[in-house]
Write a protein that holds these residues in place. Structure first.
Motif, PDB file in Angstrom:
ATOM      1  N   TYR A   1      -2.809 -11.299   1.192  1.00 48.62           N
ATOM      2  CA  TYR A   1      -1.702 -10.415   1.591  1.00 48.62           C
ATOM      3  C   TYR A   1      -2.044  -9.686   2.887  1.00 48.62           C
ATOM      4  O   TYR A   1      -1.246  -9.638   3.826  1.00 48.62           O
ATOM      5  CB  TYR A   1      -1.424  -9.409   0.476  1.00 48.62           C
ATOM      6  CG  TYR A   1      -0.338  -8.395   0.807  1.00 48.62           C
ATOM      7  CD1 TYR A   1       1.009  -8.758   0.768  1.00 48.62           C
ATOM      8  CD2 TYR A   1      -0.659  -7.085   1.171  1.00 48.62           C
ATOM      9  CE1 TYR A   1       1.999  -7.839   1.078  1.00 48.62           C
ATOM     10  CE2 TYR A   1       0.325  -6.163   1.482  1.00 48.62           C
ATOM     11  CZ  TYR A   1       1.655  -6.540   1.428  1.00 48.62           C
ATOM     12  OH  TYR A   1       2.637  -5.633   1.744  1.00 48.62           O
ATOM     13  N   ASP A   2      -3.250  -9.142   2.957  1.00 46.09           N
ATOM     14  CA  ASP A   2      -3.675  -8.434   4.167  1.00 46.09           C
ATOM     15  C   ASP A   2      -3.546  -9.343   5.378  1.00 46.09           C
ATOM     16  O   ASP A   2      -3.089  -8.929   6.439  1.00 46.09           O
ATOM     17  CB  ASP A   2      -5.125  -7.960   4.040  1.00 46.09           C
ATOM     18  CG  ASP A   2      -5.274  -6.819   3.050  1.00 46.09           C
ATOM     19  OD1 ASP A   2      -4.233  -6.296   2.610  1.00 46.09           O
ATOM     20  OD2 ASP A   2      -6.420  -6.472   2.709  1.00 46.09           O
TER      21      ASP A   2
ATOM     22  N   TYR B   1       0.836  -1.204   0.000  1.00 49.17           N
ATOM     23  CA  TYR B   1       0.000   0.000   0.000  1.00 49.17           C
ATOM     24  C   TYR B   1       0.868   1.249   0.000  1.00 49.17           C
ATOM     25  O   TYR B   1       0.588   2.213  -0.696  1.00 49.17           O
ATOM     26  CB  TYR B   1      -0.938  -0.001   1.203  1.00 49.17           C
ATOM     27  CG  TYR B   1      -1.956  -1.111   1.148  1.00 49.17           C
ATOM     28  CD1 TYR B   1      -3.092  -0.987   0.368  1.00 49.17           C
ATOM     29  CD2 TYR B   1      -1.753  -2.293   1.853  1.00 49.17           C
ATOM     30  CE1 TYR B   1      -4.024  -2.005   0.300  1.00 49.17           C
ATOM     31  CE2 TYR B   1      -2.679  -3.327   1.791  1.00 49.17           C
ATOM     32  CZ  TYR B   1      -3.815  -3.176   1.012  1.00 49.17           C
ATOM     33  OH  TYR B   1      -4.727  -4.195   0.944  1.00 49.17           O
TER      34      TYR B   1
ATOM     35  N   LEU C   1      -2.331  -6.508  -5.223  1.00 52.82           N
ATOM     36  CA  LEU C   1      -3.485  -5.755  -4.720  1.00 52.82           C
ATOM     37  C   LEU C   1      -4.626  -5.674  -5.723  1.00 52.82           C
ATOM     38  O   LEU C   1      -5.769  -5.419  -5.353  1.00 52.82           O
ATOM     39  CB  LEU C   1      -3.059  -4.342  -4.304  1.00 52.82           C
ATOM     40  CG  LEU C   1      -2.023  -4.258  -3.189  1.00 52.82           C
ATOM     41  CD1 LEU C   1      -1.830  -2.810  -2.756  1.00 52.82           C
ATOM     42  CD2 LEU C   1      -2.416  -5.105  -1.989  1.00 52.82           C
ATOM     43  N   SER C   2      -4.319  -5.868  -7.005  1.00 55.94           N
ATOM     44  CA  SER C   2      -5.391  -5.742  -7.994  1.00 55.94           C
ATOM     45  C   SER C   2      -6.210  -7.029  -8.074  1.00 55.94           C
ATOM     46  O   SER C   2      -7.254  -7.051  -8.692  1.00 55.94           O
ATOM     47  CB  SER C   2      -4.804  -5.400  -9.358  1.00 55.94           C
ATOM     48  OG  SER C   2      -3.892  -6.405  -9.740  1.00 55.94           O
TER      49      SER C   2
ATOM     50  N   GLN D   1     -10.797  -0.970  -5.552  1.00 59.43           N
ATOM     51  CA  GLN D   1     -10.026  -1.463  -6.700  1.00 59.43           C
ATOM     52  C   GLN D   1      -9.712  -0.324  -7.661  1.00 59.43           C
ATOM     53  O   GLN D   1      -8.628  -0.240  -8.209  1.00 59.43           O
ATOM     54  CB  GLN D   1     -10.778  -2.588  -7.423  1.00 59.43           C
ATOM     55  CG  GLN D   1     -10.827  -3.885  -6.628  1.00 59.43           C
ATOM     56  CD  GLN D   1      -9.447  -4.369  -6.193  1.00 59.43           C
ATOM     57  OE1 GLN D   1      -8.463  -4.253  -6.915  1.00 59.43           O
ATOM     58  NE2 GLN D   1      -9.347  -4.891  -4.982  1.00 59.43           N
TER      59      GLN D   1
ATOM     60  N   ARG E   1      -5.828 -12.420  -3.897  1.00 57.69           N
ATOM     61  CA  ARG E   1      -4.439 -12.265  -3.429  1.00 57.69           C
ATOM     62  C   ARG E   1      -4.329 -11.114  -2.435  1.00 57.69           C
ATOM     63  O   ARG E   1      -3.521 -11.139  -1.519  1.00 57.69           O
ATOM     64  CB  ARG E   1      -3.515 -12.006  -4.620  1.00 57.69           C
ATOM     65  CG  ARG E   1      -3.259 -13.250  -5.437  1.00 57.69           C
ATOM     66  CD  ARG E   1      -2.200 -13.000  -6.479  1.00 57.69           C
ATOM     67  NE  ARG E   1      -0.929 -12.589  -5.888  1.00 57.69           N
ATOM     68  CZ  ARG E   1       0.096 -12.115  -6.590  1.00 57.69           C
ATOM     69  NH1 ARG E   1       0.001 -11.980  -7.893  1.00 57.69           N
ATOM     70  NH2 ARG E   1       1.222 -11.762  -5.998  1.00 57.69           N
ATOM     71  N   ARG E   2      -5.139 -10.115  -2.652  1.00 59.62           N
ATOM     72  CA  ARG E   2      -5.087  -8.977  -1.734  1.00 59.62           C
ATOM     73  C   ARG E   2      -5.523  -9.384  -0.329  1.00 59.62           C
ATOM     74  O   ARG E   2      -4.894  -9.029   0.655  1.00 59.62           O
ATOM     75  CB  ARG E   2      -5.992  -7.859  -2.262  1.00 59.62           C
ATOM     76  CG  ARG E   2      -5.928  -6.611  -1.420  1.00 59.62           C
ATOM     77  CD  ARG E   2      -6.781  -5.520  -2.029  1.00 59.62           C
ATOM     78  NE  ARG E   2      -6.868  -4.377  -1.141  1.00 59.62           N
ATOM     79  CZ  ARG E   2      -7.669  -3.343  -1.332  1.00 59.62           C
ATOM     80  NH1 ARG E   2      -8.434  -3.304  -2.405  1.00 59.62           N
ATOM     81  NH2 ARG E   2      -7.697  -2.348  -0.480  1.00 59.62           N
TER      82      ARG E   2
ATOM     83  N   ILE F   1      -6.894   1.656  -6.480  1.00 60.01           N
ATOM     84  CA  ILE F   1      -5.624   0.958  -6.674  1.00 60.01           C
ATOM     85  C   ILE F   1      -5.166   1.083  -8.124  1.00 60.01           C
ATOM     86  O   ILE F   1      -3.996   1.335  -8.393  1.00 60.01           O
ATOM     87  CB  ILE F   1      -5.760  -0.512  -6.216  1.00 60.01           C
ATOM     88  CG1 ILE F   1      -5.835  -0.495  -4.693  1.00 60.01           C
ATOM     89  CG2 ILE F   1      -4.607  -1.358  -6.722  1.00 60.01           C
ATOM     90  CD1 ILE F   1      -5.860  -1.816  -4.029  1.00 60.01           C
TER      91      ILE F   1
END
Lengths: 329, 300
Positions: free
Chosen positions: B74-75, B10, B65-66, B21, B70-71, B24
């Protein structure tokens, strides 16, 4: 927006005297010469004076002062050097009338060689007295380069503007200026000899420690002394030069301020406060040739409008800082 | 603030943790422009190899992140509070915050970021953690010419700053988050931090959390309130110490409002700002408010 609205859109009640004798101090720097610092200083001075406060412009470009010219004045016969050389008692004695109501000028030293190399004690005396000038606002025009003298004038101000134009040379100088000013600030706060030595080394671009950025420097300092590392990190958060982009011609140029801010934050860790940009305006150099003040003679020009906007933002910044907030005293 | 080598995804894209989104996408496009090899802003600063690395990291960030799946992953891995986003579609009608500026993403925020007012108006409300942010739709890509126009708008003074800031305090105020993207991104340890062999970080979050205290434009930031906010966000004091490198002893003194052994005010101010940033609060406001209390307490 019509000019009349712009001009009345702000006044600066927060700068009016509140019993405090201490003026707010701002300065315009930026490393490179010929990018419009002097013009911006003169025109900001007029904006603020018009809004009814007492303003003194100080030409701190010690080697090559010409602030008087941009105000359409002849070289004043009294200048900063009369104070430095103790030919006059008080710094106020060197203020001359600019012809604009509420706007005084302290002309830069002209008449003695090496005034750019003013001695440390002399300089500190000048800097201390600047903070006591009997007025509401002092605006200083800095010389080019990153000499200690230039940086110390920058650090004494409550708000330090860094100006740049969309050219690689100007950007390089600005980044160097921002970094040098931060290192200089650390040096003023540092007493430990090994760390002082480190700061001197860090100023060199190719130092042995591989310090290229303030981040690198803080890492190295924190290894030597974790508490100092903390202090430096705090100072880094506090250090927020204001950025102004001048001579904007294209949409890409207009975005440059944001790009510089982001790059500077990622690479140096220093968060600039982007004030705004000034559109390129042919009438500017024409006015300079005529030795007339654009803000007076062409208040509707793109340049004049940009300056008013920037003045408004500066006024709001000043309202919100606790003064004195300069770094030196 | 951290070096780009240590920034999380981020931070790399300069967007907030709860970015939609669309935000981003915009942040990524902007980062690509800013850090393109021929960008004059970066050419003068970064070495070629550094720029290459940064560009790689930006790609990596975007790829993660897109992709919503996966986002989320990741978070979770990074111990970020799982956001209720991005469920609200960007096309949803904007919930107008009281100053009724269009919701800024960073590029626009920069334009709006013209006064401490901006910070005030975007008063500290709402933990992004709990709040189901409905994202205003105003985030089409910033027009190249836009900043200049926007500047004019925002340079004119707000005729009712108080009213605005009060109102903003009770409305979702994404401006603050966008303006200081780091402020909401819980700072994370550098993935490669070598000096911490201390084992896995504690479980992402305790199931029960104290409710988030309400924050208005008048809120005073006492030590106790800071502690309460910290706990509501499920952040341990050790973690703040770890990431900010502020001595934990001082952090405890700050929360306890035990001023006896705190260092000089200039340092305390710095600590407060770092803590506030970590907690997603307005650093300047927290520092000013806390120090005012401290000074008042110092008087007989």
């Amino acid at each position: 927006m019509p000019m009349a609205e712009l001009q009345t859109a702000f006044d600066f009640p927060e700068l009016h005297r509140k019993g405090s004798r201490q003026p707010a101090v701002i300065c315009v720097g930026g490393g490179k010469g010929g990018i419009g610092k002097t013009l911006l200083t003169a025109n900001l001075g007029i904006c603020f004076a018009r809004s009814g406060i007492k303003v003194v412009l100080l030409d701190a470009d010690l080697g090559g002062s010409n602030l008087h010219t941009t105000l359409g004045m002849d070289l004043p016969d009294i200048s900063l050097s009369d104070f430095v050389q103790r030919r006059v008692e008080r710094l106020e004695d060197t203020i001359v009338d600019s012809g604009v109501e509420g706007l005084g000028l302290i002309s830069g030293a002209q008449d003695f060689l090496g005034s750019a190399n003013i001695k440390y004690t002399q300089k500190m005396r000048v800097l201390k007295r600047i903070l006591k000038i009997d007025c509401d606002l002092v605006i200083m025009d800095l010389g080019s380069g990153t000499s200690f003298n230039v940086l110390d004038f920058f650090l004494v101000a409550d708000l330090g503007l860094v100006m740049l134009v969309p050219e690689p040379t100007s950007l390089e100088n600005s980044y160097r200026f921002i970094k040098s000013a931060f290192y200089r600030l650390l040096k003023h706060r540092e007493t430990s000899r090994p760390i002082l030595k480190l700061l001197d080394d860090a100023m060199e671009s190719c130092n042995e420690m591989g310090i290229r950025t303030p981040y690198d420097l803080i890492r190295v300092v924190a290894r030597l002394d974790p508490e100092r590392g903390d202090v430096y990190r705090s100072l880094m958060l506090e250090f927020r030069p204001l950025l102004v982009v001048n001579q904007v011609r294209t949409p890409e140029d207009a975005e440059l301020g944001m790009a510089v801010r982001t790059a500077c934050r990622k690479y140096f860790g220093i968060d600039l406060d982007y004030l705004g940009s000034i559109d390129f305006d042919d009438s500017v150099w024409q006015a300079v040739r005529r030795r007339s003040v654009l803000l007076e003679h062409d208040p509707e020009s793109a340049f004049s409008r940009s300056v008013w906007k920037i003045a408004g933002t500066i006024a709001r910044r000043l309202r919100h800082i606790e003064r004195p907030s300069g770094w030196l005293f | 603030m951290r070096d780009f080598r240590e920034q999380n995804f981020y931070e790399l894209l300069d967007c907030r943790v709860h970015a939609t989104q669309q935000e981003i996408e915009n942040a990524y496009k902007r980062a690509r422009r800013f850090f393109s090899p021929d960008s004059v802003a970066t050419y003068a600063l970064f070495q070629a190899d550094e720029l290459k690395l940064l560009r790689q990291r930006i790609e990596e960030a975007y790829q993660a992140l897109s992709d919503p799946r996966r986002r989320r992953q990741y978070d979770q891995e990074m111990g970020m509070t799982p956001g209720p986003l991005p469920s609200s579609p960007p096309s949803q009608p904007p919930v107008e915050p009281a100053g009724s500026q269009p919701a800024p993403d960073l590029a626009e925020a920069a334009v709006q970021d013209v006064g401490p007012e901006a910070e005030e108006e975007a008063a500290i409300e709402a933990p992004p953690v709990v709040e189901p942010v409905s994202q205003p739709a105003g985030d089409e890509p910033a027009e190249p010419g836009a900043p200049v126009e926007g500047d004019i708008e925002t340079s004119s003074p707000d005729p009712h700053p108080e009213a605005a800031s009060e109102a903003a305090a009770s409305a979702p105020a994404p401006a603050e988050e966008a303006e200081q993207p780091e402020a909401v991104a819980p700072e994370l340890d550098a993935p490669e931090a070598p000096e911490e062999p201390a084992g896995p970080s504690p479980a992402p979050e305790p199931p029960e959390r104290a409710p988030m205290p309400e924050i208005t434009a008048e809120t005073e930031f006492s030590g106790a309130l800071l502690a309460e906010i910290r706990e509501a966000r499920g952040i341990s004091i050790e973690r703040i110490a770890d990431v900010t490198k502020i001595n934990i002893y001082y952090l405890r003194l700050i929360e306890a409002e035990d001023y006896s052994d705190l260092p000089a005010e200039v340092y305390v101010r710095g600590y407060l700002k770092q803590v506030a940033q970590f907690l997603g609060l307005d650093p300047a406001r927290v520092a000013a408010s806390y120090l005012e209390r401290k000074r008042a307490a110092g008087k007989p």
